[in-house]
Design a protein around this motif. Sequence first.
Motif, PDB file in Angstrom:
ATOM      1  N   TYR A 250      -4.081   5.263   6.111  1.00 38.93           N
ATOM      2  CA  TYR A 250      -3.005   4.762   5.255  1.00 38.93           C
ATOM      3  C   TYR A 250      -2.822   5.763   4.111  1.00 38.93           C
ATOM      4  O   TYR A 250      -3.774   6.414   3.674  1.00 38.93           O
ATOM      5  CB  TYR A 250      -3.377   3.375   4.716  1.00 38.93           C
ATOM      6  CG  TYR A 250      -2.299   2.794   3.837  1.00 38.93           C
ATOM      7  CD1 TYR A 250      -1.025   2.535   4.331  1.00 38.93           C
ATOM      8  CD2 TYR A 250      -2.544   2.540   2.491  1.00 38.93           C
ATOM      9  CE1 TYR A 250      -0.029   2.040   3.516  1.00 38.93           C
ATOM     10  CE2 TYR A 250      -1.550   2.025   1.675  1.00 38.93           C
ATOM     11  CZ  TYR A 250      -0.295   1.778   2.188  1.00 38.93           C
ATOM     12  OH  TYR A 250       0.685   1.282   1.383  1.00 38.93           O
TER      13      TYR A 250
ATOM     14  N   SER B 190      -9.812  -3.405  -0.337  1.00 42.60           N
ATOM     15  CA  SER B 190      -8.552  -3.988  -0.805  1.00 42.60           C
ATOM     16  C   SER B 190      -8.547  -5.469  -0.451  1.00 42.60           C
ATOM     17  O   SER B 190      -9.025  -5.850   0.615  1.00 42.60           O
ATOM     18  CB  SER B 190      -7.394  -3.291  -0.071  1.00 42.60           C
ATOM     19  OG  SER B 190      -6.221  -4.069  -0.136  1.00 42.60           O
TER      20      SER B 190
ATOM     21  N   LYS C 137      -5.253  -8.459   4.472  1.00 39.11           N
ATOM     22  CA  LYS C 137      -6.570  -7.905   4.797  1.00 39.11           C
ATOM     23  C   LYS C 137      -7.507  -9.014   5.301  1.00 39.11           C
ATOM     24  O   LYS C 137      -7.240 -10.194   5.112  1.00 39.11           O
ATOM     25  CB  LYS C 137      -7.182  -7.239   3.547  1.00 39.11           C
ATOM     26  CG  LYS C 137      -6.409  -5.986   3.119  1.00 39.11           C
ATOM     27  CD  LYS C 137      -6.613  -4.856   4.099  1.00 39.11           C
ATOM     28  CE  LYS C 137      -6.043  -3.530   3.651  1.00 39.11           C
ATOM     29  NZ  LYS C 137      -4.613  -3.324   3.905  1.00 39.11           N
TER      30      LYS C 137
ATOM     31  N   ALA D 284     -11.023  -0.645   3.189  1.00 41.36           N
ATOM     32  CA  ALA D 284      -9.900  -1.574   3.001  1.00 41.36           C
ATOM     33  C   ALA D 284      -9.605  -2.379   4.267  1.00 41.36           C
ATOM     34  O   ALA D 284      -9.197  -3.529   4.192  1.00 41.36           O
ATOM     35  CB  ALA D 284      -8.656  -0.799   2.564  1.00 41.36           C
ATOM     36  N   GLN D 285      -9.841  -1.776   5.445  1.00 43.26           N
ATOM     37  CA  GLN D 285      -9.502  -2.472   6.690  1.00 43.26           C
ATOM     38  C   GLN D 285     -10.726  -3.033   7.398  1.00 43.26           C
ATOM     39  O   GLN D 285     -10.610  -3.542   8.507  1.00 43.26           O
ATOM     40  CB  GLN D 285      -8.744  -1.502   7.623  1.00 43.26           C
ATOM     41  CG  GLN D 285      -7.444  -1.000   7.012  1.00 43.26           C
ATOM     42  CD  GLN D 285      -6.519  -0.320   8.006  1.00 43.26           C
ATOM     43  OE1 GLN D 285      -6.794  -0.291   9.202  1.00 43.26           O
ATOM     44  NE2 GLN D 285      -5.420   0.215   7.510  1.00 43.26           N
TER      45      GLN D 285
ATOM     46  N   GLY E 247      -5.487  -7.024  -5.177  1.00 40.26           N
ATOM     47  CA  GLY E 247      -6.877  -7.052  -5.644  1.00 40.26           C
ATOM     48  C   GLY E 247      -7.661  -5.982  -4.906  1.00 40.26           C
ATOM     49  O   GLY E 247      -7.231  -5.484  -3.853  1.00 40.26           O
TER      50      GLY E 247
ATOM     51  N   ASN F 109      -6.597  -3.277  -7.194  1.00 41.98           N
ATOM     52  CA  ASN F 109      -6.140  -3.080  -5.807  1.00 41.98           C
ATOM     53  C   ASN F 109      -6.997  -1.997  -5.144  1.00 41.98           C
ATOM     54  O   ASN F 109      -7.767  -1.303  -5.821  1.00 41.98           O
ATOM     55  CB  ASN F 109      -4.640  -2.698  -5.758  1.00 41.98           C
ATOM     56  CG  ASN F 109      -4.327  -1.484  -6.601  1.00 41.98           C
ATOM     57  OD1 ASN F 109      -4.763  -0.377  -6.280  1.00 41.98           O
ATOM     58  ND2 ASN F 109      -3.619  -1.665  -7.706  1.00 41.98           N
ATOM     59  N   GLY F 110      -6.816  -1.831  -3.856  1.00 45.14           N
ATOM     60  CA  GLY F 110      -7.632  -0.880  -3.102  1.00 45.14           C
ATOM     61  C   GLY F 110      -7.325   0.568  -3.443  1.00 45.14           C
ATOM     62  O   GLY F 110      -8.206   1.432  -3.354  1.00 45.14           O
ATOM     63  N   THR F 111      -6.092   0.849  -3.822  1.00 43.15           N
ATOM     64  CA  THR F 111      -5.722   2.221  -4.186  1.00 43.15           C
ATOM     65  C   THR F 111      -6.431   2.620  -5.481  1.00 43.15           C
ATOM     66  O   THR F 111      -6.998   3.716  -5.572  1.00 43.15           O
ATOM     67  CB  THR F 111      -4.183   2.326  -4.342  1.00 43.15           C
ATOM     68  OG1 THR F 111      -3.572   1.790  -3.169  1.00 43.15           O
ATOM     69  CG2 THR F 111      -3.735   3.752  -4.550  1.00 43.15           C
TER      70      THR F 111
ATOM     71  N   ALA G  31      -2.596   5.717   0.992  1.00 41.35           N
ATOM     72  CA  ALA G  31      -3.327   5.606  -0.284  1.00 41.35           C
ATOM     73  C   ALA G  31      -4.530   6.545  -0.340  1.00 41.35           C
ATOM     74  O   ALA G  31      -4.859   7.079  -1.406  1.00 41.35           O
ATOM     75  CB  ALA G  31      -3.788   4.165  -0.491  1.00 41.35           C
ATOM     76  N   THR G  32      -5.199   6.744   0.792  1.00 45.36           N
ATOM     77  CA  THR G  32      -6.405   7.574   0.817  1.00 45.36           C
ATOM     78  C   THR G  32      -6.096   8.985   0.322  1.00 45.36           C
ATOM     79  O   THR G  32      -6.810   9.534  -0.521  1.00 45.36           O
ATOM     80  CB  THR G  32      -6.999   7.649   2.250  1.00 45.36           C
ATOM     81  OG1 THR G  32      -6.782   6.423   2.926  1.00 45.36           O
ATOM     82  CG2 THR G  32      -8.463   7.978   2.217  1.00 45.36           C
TER      83      THR G  32
ATOM     84  N   ASP H  55     -13.736   4.242   2.632  1.00 46.38           N
ATOM     85  CA  ASP H  55     -12.521   3.435   2.504  1.00 46.38           C
ATOM     86  C   ASP H  55     -12.663   2.258   3.467  1.00 46.38           C
ATOM     87  O   ASP H  55     -12.465   2.383   4.678  1.00 46.38           O
ATOM     88  CB  ASP H  55     -11.280   4.284   2.821  1.00 46.38           C
ATOM     89  CG  ASP H  55      -9.986   3.504   2.601  1.00 46.38           C
ATOM     90  OD1 ASP H  55     -10.045   2.261   2.573  1.00 46.38           O
ATOM     91  OD2 ASP H  55      -8.923   4.143   2.462  1.00 46.38           O
TER      92      ASP H  55
ATOM     93  N   VAL I 220     -12.735   6.773   6.575  1.00 44.34           N
ATOM     94  CA  VAL I 220     -11.942   5.533   6.549  1.00 44.34           C
ATOM     95  C   VAL I 220     -12.342   4.688   7.757  1.00 44.34           C
ATOM     96  O   VAL I 220     -12.326   5.186   8.884  1.00 44.34           O
ATOM     97  CB  VAL I 220     -10.426   5.855   6.605  1.00 44.34           C
ATOM     98  CG1 VAL I 220      -9.604   4.566   6.552  1.00 44.34           C
ATOM     99  CG2 VAL I 220     -10.027   6.791   5.467  1.00 44.34           C
TER     100      VAL I 220
ATOM    101  N   LEU J 187     -10.090   3.477  -4.845  1.00 42.40           N
ATOM    102  CA  LEU J 187     -10.324   4.846  -4.350  1.00 42.40           C
ATOM    103  C   LEU J 187     -10.211   5.859  -5.488  1.00 42.40           C
ATOM    104  O   LEU J 187     -11.010   6.792  -5.598  1.00 42.40           O
ATOM    105  CB  LEU J 187      -9.304   5.186  -3.257  1.00 42.40           C
ATOM    106  CG  LEU J 187      -9.485   4.458  -1.913  1.00 42.40           C
ATOM    107  CD1 LEU J 187      -8.229   4.590  -1.057  1.00 42.40           C
ATOM    108  CD2 LEU J 187     -10.702   4.998  -1.167  1.00 42.40           C
TER     109      LEU J 187
HETATM  110  C1  LIG Z   1      -7.079   2.306   4.745  1.00 42.48           C
HETATM  111  C2  LIG Z   1      -6.497   1.785   3.461  1.00 42.48           C
HETATM  112  N1  LIG Z   1      -6.833   2.365   2.297  1.00 42.48           N
HETATM  113  C3  LIG Z   1      -6.351   1.946   1.113  1.00 42.48           C
HETATM  114  C4  LIG Z   1      -5.481   0.875   1.045  1.00 42.48           C
HETATM  115  C5  LIG Z   1      -4.907   0.519  -0.287  1.00 42.48           C
HETATM  116  O1  LIG Z   1      -5.130  -0.803  -0.692  1.00 42.48           O
HETATM  117  P1  LIG Z   1      -4.115  -1.550  -1.672  1.00 42.48           P
HETATM  118  O2  LIG Z   1      -2.884  -1.868  -0.897  1.00 42.48           O
HETATM  119  O3  LIG Z   1      -4.856  -2.780  -2.101  1.00 42.48           O
HETATM  120  O4  LIG Z   1      -3.847  -0.640  -2.829  1.00 42.48           O
HETATM  121  C6  LIG Z   1      -5.128   0.205   2.219  1.00 42.48           C
HETATM  122  C7  LIG Z   1      -4.271  -0.987   2.173  1.00 42.48           C
HETATM  123  O5  LIG Z   1      -3.159  -1.086   2.461  1.00 42.48           O
HETATM  124  C8  LIG Z   1      -5.622   0.686   3.468  1.00 42.48           C
HETATM  125  O6  LIG Z   1      -5.286   0.101   4.620  1.00 42.48           O
END
Ligand SMILES: Cc1ncc(COP(=O)(O)O)c(C=O)c1O
Length: 302
Positions: free
Chosen positions: A87, A187, A192, A160-161, A200, A60-62, A89-90, A158, A132, A65
């Motif tokens: 978001y 992500s 997405k 992800a978006q 993923g 996943n995206g988290t 997660a960053t 980052d 980001v 990072l």
């Molecule tokens: C800016 C940003 N960073 C990180 C993530 C984390 O990705 P994930 O949900 O796949 O863990 C997201 C997604 O929601 C995001 O929008």
Amino acid sequence: MRKIHLVDLQTQYEKIQEEVDTAVLDVVRSTAYINGPEVKSFQSELENYLSVKHVIPCANGTDALQIALMALGCAPGDEVITPSFTYVATAEVIALLQLTPVFVEVNPDTFTIEPEAVRAAITDKTKAVIPVHLYGQCAQMDEVMSIAREHGIGVVEDTAQALGSEYHSAKGSKIKAGTIGDIGCTSFFPSKNLGGYGDGGAMFTNSDELAAKIRRLSNHGQSKRYYHDDIGVNSRLDSIQAAILRIKLRHLNTYIEARNAAAAFYDSKFDPIPQLTIPARCSWSSHGFHQYTLKMTGVDRD
Ligand SMILES: Cc1ncc(COP(=O)(O)O)c(C=O)c1O
């Protein structure tokens, strides 16, 4: 009132249903569920799409990072600069690794990190910065990169978006988001721009050394089977997700065009309303419109 989904995943699926159903069944029948040929093919197809040397898929995206910061050698007490508007997660992964998040302001029009605020936040403990590419537009990467290089700090994008968005560098070239810094992270969450049918993520880098480290860290710190050189994590992309993402990658540019067409339609309806400010388009990036965000003045937002 008609309910409008943020992304119409149902219609999107129906358009590629036959291909997706066949690909998923093929993986099920193959029994190559983890790191199978679909993952390897997706990896190299995404490398081609992004024009980047290495793509390393993960869960996943988290995780992407977190692994990126681990690969840069961030250790407890190090500071990582990140926008105050992103978001969770960053910042979450920074805290999880016992690093110190140092929050800096974003540009109020584009919502991307202010390069001069990054410069002002650097101390002798700063190890990395995470620009980001919020909502689908790239941060000012020329400026961020030159500040980071000047001070010897790592850059983790980052993305992800903003997968598929292009950064317009001052040198005139157009570079895919996530391939400019030391490591790019993305992500594949279903909503997405390139979304799977589950979780993923992936990391990108042009450095052979960082790629080897990222591969090791995302696979239990293992360089060779049962030789665990580092403390790592278990973060892999499923073969079923890879098979679906391979199909959707072929449509990614069309999906982005459709998002831009929807954004232009929203602009035409919202722009005449004085209390609303439509999303700004910056000169240094294309827009992937992961989100279409309005600013409101003089109204009760709720
Ligand atoms: C800016 C940003 N960073 C990180 C993530 C984390 O990705 P994930 O949900 O796949 O863990 C997201 C997604 O929601 C995001 O929008």
